[in-house]
Design a protein around this motif. Structure first.
Motif, PDB file in Angstrom:
ATOM      1  N   VAL A  51      44.745   2.410  52.325  1.00 25.97           N
ATOM      2  CA  VAL A  51      45.224   3.992  52.702  1.00 25.97           C
ATOM      3  C   VAL A  51      46.343   3.971  51.597  1.00 25.97           C
ATOM      4  CG1 VAL A  51      46.624   5.278  54.429  1.00 25.97           C
ATOM      5  CG2 VAL A  51      44.646   3.684  55.146  1.00 25.97           C
ATOM      6  N   LEU A  52      46.642   5.070  51.073  1.00 28.78           N
ATOM      7  CA  LEU A  52      47.568   5.109  50.009  1.00 28.78           C
ATOM      8  C   LEU A  52      48.752   5.845  50.763  1.00 28.78           C
ATOM      9  CD1 LEU A  52      45.370   6.736  47.236  1.00 28.78           C
ATOM     10  CD2 LEU A  52      46.351   4.243  47.471  1.00 28.78           C
ATOM     11  N   GLN A  53      48.456   6.761  51.810  1.00 28.09           N
ATOM     12  CA  GLN A  53      49.641   7.572  52.596  1.00 28.09           C
ATOM     13  C   GLN A  53      49.102   7.916  53.852  1.00 28.09           C
ATOM     14  OE1 GLN A  53      50.456  11.517  51.333  1.00 28.09           O
ATOM     15  NE2 GLN A  53      52.612  11.134  51.069  1.00 28.09           N
ATOM     16  N   LYS A  54      49.894   7.566  54.961  1.00 28.79           N
ATOM     17  CA  LYS A  54      49.345   7.779  56.249  1.00 28.79           C
ATOM     18  C   LYS A  54      49.332   9.203  56.451  1.00 28.79           C
ATOM     19  CE  LYS A  54      51.798   3.471  58.006  1.00 28.79           C
ATOM     20  NZ  LYS A  54      52.615   3.222  58.917  1.00 28.79           N
ATOM     21  N   GLY A  55      48.407   9.566  57.406  1.00 27.29           N
ATOM     22  CA  GLY A  55      48.368  10.766  57.924  1.00 27.29           C
ATOM     23  C   GLY A  55      48.943  11.159  59.098  1.00 27.29           C
ATOM     24  N   TYR A  56      49.014  12.367  59.529  1.00 29.54           N
ATOM     25  CA  TYR A  56      49.875  12.474  61.019  1.00 29.54           C
ATOM     26  C   TYR A  56      48.761  13.751  61.645  1.00 29.54           C
ATOM     27  CZ  TYR A  56      53.166   9.600  59.714  1.00 29.54           C
ATOM     28  OH  TYR A  56      54.287   8.585  59.063  1.00 29.54           O
ATOM     29  N   VAL A  57      48.902  13.560  63.133  1.00 29.71           N
ATOM     30  CA  VAL A  57      48.072  14.474  64.009  1.00 29.71           C
ATOM     31  C   VAL A  57      49.137  14.938  64.850  1.00 29.71           C
ATOM     32  CG1 VAL A  57      46.257  14.680  65.449  1.00 29.71           C
ATOM     33  CG2 VAL A  57      45.710  13.542  63.657  1.00 29.71           C
ATOM     34  N   ILE A  58      49.067  16.081  65.298  1.00 28.12           N
ATOM     35  CA  ILE A  58      49.757  16.563  66.554  1.00 28.12           C
ATOM     36  C   ILE A  58      48.842  17.491  67.264  1.00 28.12           C
ATOM     37  CG2 ILE A  58      50.497  18.726  65.168  1.00 28.12           C
ATOM     38  CD1 ILE A  58      53.377  18.728  66.950  1.00 28.12           C
ATOM     39  N   ALA A  59      48.849  16.658  68.777  1.00 31.28           N
ATOM     40  CA  ALA A  59      47.939  17.076  69.784  1.00 31.28           C
ATOM     41  C   ALA A  59      46.540  17.442  69.082  1.00 31.28           C
ATOM     42  CB  ALA A  59      48.648  18.449  70.387  1.00 31.28           C
ATOM     43  N   ASP A  60      46.118  16.683  68.712  1.00 27.27           N
ATOM     44  CA  ASP A  60      44.471  16.591  67.890  1.00 27.27           C
ATOM     45  C   ASP A  60      44.558  17.853  66.787  1.00 27.27           C
ATOM     46  OD1 ASP A  60      43.840  14.997  69.870  1.00 27.27           O
ATOM     47  OD2 ASP A  60      43.180  16.632  71.337  1.00 27.27           O
ATOM     48  N   ARG A  61      45.593  18.063  66.222  1.00 34.63           N
ATOM     49  CA  ARG A  61      45.370  18.868  65.166  1.00 34.63           C
ATOM     50  C   ARG A  61      46.002  18.187  63.803  1.00 34.63           C
ATOM     51  NH1 ARG A  61      48.996  23.538  64.876  1.00 34.63           N
ATOM     52  NH2 ARG A  61      49.876  23.148  62.621  1.00 34.63           N
ATOM     53  N   VAL A  62      45.357  18.013  62.690  1.00 34.90           N
ATOM     54  CA  VAL A  62      45.864  17.240  61.744  1.00 34.90           C
ATOM     55  C   VAL A  62      47.047  18.255  61.028  1.00 34.90           C
ATOM     56  CG1 VAL A  62      45.194  16.336  59.379  1.00 34.90           C
ATOM     57  CG2 VAL A  62      43.596  16.329  61.304  1.00 34.90           C
ATOM     58  N   LEU A  63      48.224  17.421  60.959  1.00 35.33           N
ATOM     59  CA  LEU A  63      49.358  17.975  60.097  1.00 35.33           C
ATOM     60  C   LEU A  63      49.074  17.664  58.529  1.00 35.33           C
ATOM     61  CD1 LEU A  63      52.440  16.898  62.303  1.00 35.33           C
ATOM     62  CD2 LEU A  63      51.376  19.358  61.822  1.00 35.33           C
ATOM     63  N   ARG A  64      48.862  16.380  58.463  1.00 40.86           N
ATOM     64  CA  ARG A  64      48.437  15.857  56.990  1.00 40.86           C
ATOM     65  C   ARG A  64      47.418  14.856  57.105  1.00 40.86           C
ATOM     66  NH1 ARG A  64      53.424  12.976  54.331  1.00 40.86           N
ATOM     67  NH2 ARG A  64      52.380  11.082  55.262  1.00 40.86           N
ATOM     68  N   PRO A  65      46.381  15.026  56.316  1.00 40.84           N
ATOM     69  CA  PRO A  65      45.114  13.850  56.217  1.00 40.84           C
ATOM     70  C   PRO A  65      45.900  12.673  55.594  1.00 40.84           C
ATOM     71  CG  PRO A  65      44.867  15.661  54.664  1.00 40.84           C
ATOM     72  CD  PRO A  65      46.079  16.081  55.447  1.00 40.84           C
ATOM     73  N   ALA A  66      45.416  11.460  56.086  1.00 39.35           N
ATOM     74  CA  ALA A  66      45.619  10.453  55.191  1.00 39.35           C
ATOM     75  C   ALA A  66      44.845  10.366  54.157  1.00 39.35           C
ATOM     76  CB  ALA A  66      45.105   9.171  56.141  1.00 39.35           C
ATOM     77  N   LEU A  67      45.741   9.874  53.060  1.00 40.23           N
ATOM     78  CA  LEU A  67      45.031   9.827  51.567  1.00 40.23           C
ATOM     79  C   LEU A  67      44.434   8.230  51.425  1.00 40.23           C
ATOM     80  CD1 LEU A  67      48.124  11.583  49.376  1.00 40.23           C
ATOM     81  CD2 LEU A  67      45.815  12.502  50.662  1.00 40.23           C
ATOM     82  N   VAL A  68      43.312   8.251  51.376  1.00 43.49           N
ATOM     83  CA  VAL A  68      42.525   7.070  51.252  1.00 43.49           C
ATOM     84  C   VAL A  68      41.533   6.828  49.989  1.00 43.49           C
ATOM     85  CG1 VAL A  68      42.611   6.840  53.690  1.00 43.49           C
ATOM     86  CG2 VAL A  68      40.535   8.061  52.716  1.00 43.49           C
ATOM     87  N   THR A  69      41.619   5.588  49.656  1.00 44.87           N
ATOM     88  CA  THR A  69      40.269   5.368  48.567  1.00 44.87           C
ATOM     89  C   THR A  69      38.772   5.039  49.503  1.00 44.87           C
ATOM     90  OG1 THR A  69      40.769   3.041  48.394  1.00 44.87           O
ATOM     91  CG2 THR A  69      41.836   4.663  46.873  1.00 44.87           C
ATOM     92  N   VAL A  70      37.756   5.415  49.101  1.00 43.76           N
ATOM     93  CA  VAL A  70      36.631   5.064  49.683  1.00 43.76           C
ATOM     94  C   VAL A  70      35.664   4.496  48.729  1.00 43.76           C
ATOM     95  CG1 VAL A  70      34.703   6.504  50.832  1.00 43.76           C
ATOM     96  CG2 VAL A  70      37.105   7.526  50.723  1.00 43.76           C
ATOM     97  N   THR A  71      34.969   3.614  49.556  1.00 43.29           N
ATOM     98  CA  THR A  71      33.761   3.006  48.779  1.00 43.29           C
ATOM     99  C   THR A  71      32.704   3.982  48.243  1.00 43.29           C
ATOM    100  OG1 THR A  71      32.521   2.821  50.895  1.00 43.29           O
ATOM    101  CG2 THR A  71      33.971   0.912  50.346  1.00 43.29           C
ATOM    102  N   ALA A  72      32.081   3.614  47.135  1.00 45.04           N
ATOM    103  CA  ALA A  72      31.038   4.177  46.392  1.00 45.04           C
ATOM    104  C   ALA A  72      29.762   3.964  47.193  1.00 45.04           C
ATOM    105  CB  ALA A  72      31.071   4.006  44.984  1.00 45.04           C
ATOM    106  N   PRO A  73      28.915   4.916  46.884  1.00 38.67           N
ATOM    107  CA  PRO A  73      27.492   4.523  47.460  1.00 38.67           C
ATOM    108  C   PRO A  73      26.834   3.800  46.560  1.00 38.67           C
ATOM    109  CG  PRO A  73      27.663   7.144  46.789  1.00 38.67           C
ATOM    110  CD  PRO A  73      29.202   6.352  46.431  1.00 38.67           C
ATOM    111  N   LYS A  74      25.886   2.984  47.097  1.00 41.29           N
ATOM    112  CA  LYS A  74      25.277   1.792  46.320  1.00 41.29           C
ATOM    113  C   LYS A  74      23.978   2.451  45.795  1.00 41.29           C
ATOM    114  CE  LYS A  74      27.010  -1.849  49.076  1.00 41.29           C
ATOM    115  NZ  LYS A  74      26.950  -2.998  49.819  1.00 41.29           N
TER     116      LYS A  74
END
Length: 186
Positions: A163-186
């Motif tokens: 996780v590069l930057q945390k995200g935040y949710v208010i009452a099930d609505r995303v204020l800011r998504p979490a910035l992440v790195t993801v694994t590549a498909p094999k």
């Protein structure tokens, strides 16, 4: 047929004609006296006045309900942040108190900053603002995460690596998504 037969009347037709009532003339009066009619008109006029009064009262009540609703919506918009702002005031007080002591050690500053961060997180949680901080190996969710990069890793494909930057949710609505790195498909 003879003229004589035409002039004779059929006895069955005469009996049917005798049974039917004679049509009323255009000048005949309906049953009841003028006083009866005036009483009925007065009763109907009173009922009409009562219905008009009920209608006008209902209209006035609807206008009052509409006005009160508009006032409540206006107040809700105007003061929507009251609770949130009130919960942030202790955080502001803590930061100001920390700045008034210039001769603090690094450990004291760090302890004060951690305490202030805890206050801030509590204020956010009280106002239903929850952080999005997925653990490594969590399945990537495009509704809550934003992939910044794809990296090769020993995890399952399409899962969060860091996780590069945390995200935040208010009452099930995303204020800011979490910035992440993801694994590549094999």
């Amino acid at each position: 047929m003879s003229e004589n037969a035409q002039n004779q009347s059929d006895p069955t037709l005469d009996a049917a004609a005798a049974e039917q009532p004679a049509p009323e003339s255009a000048t005949s009066q309906p049953p009841g006296s003028a006083a009866d009619w005036q009483a009925q008109v007065a009763t109907l006029s009173a009922k009409n006045a009562e219905l008009v009064d009920q209608y006008l009262r209902a209209q006035a009540e609807m206008q009052n309900v509409r006005r009160r609703s508009e006032e409540e919506v206006t107040k809700a918009r105007k003061y929507a942040l009251d609770s949130f702002a009130e919960s942030l005031l202790p955080v502001c007080d803590s930061l100001e108190a920390g700045l008034h002591h210039p001769d603090q050690t690094v450990e004291q500053i760090r302890a004060g900053a951690e305490a202030t961060l805890r206050q801030l997180k509590q204020a956010l949680e009280r106002n239903r603002i929850v952080e999005i901080n997925p653990a490594a190996g969590t399945k990537f969710d495009p509704h809550q995460h934003q992939a910044i990069s794809v990296v090769p890793a020993e995890q399952d494909p399409n899962t969060v690596v860091t996780v590069l930057q945390k995200g935040y949710v208010i009452a099930d609505r995303v204020l800011r998504p979490a910035l992440v790195t993801v694994t590549a498909p094999k």
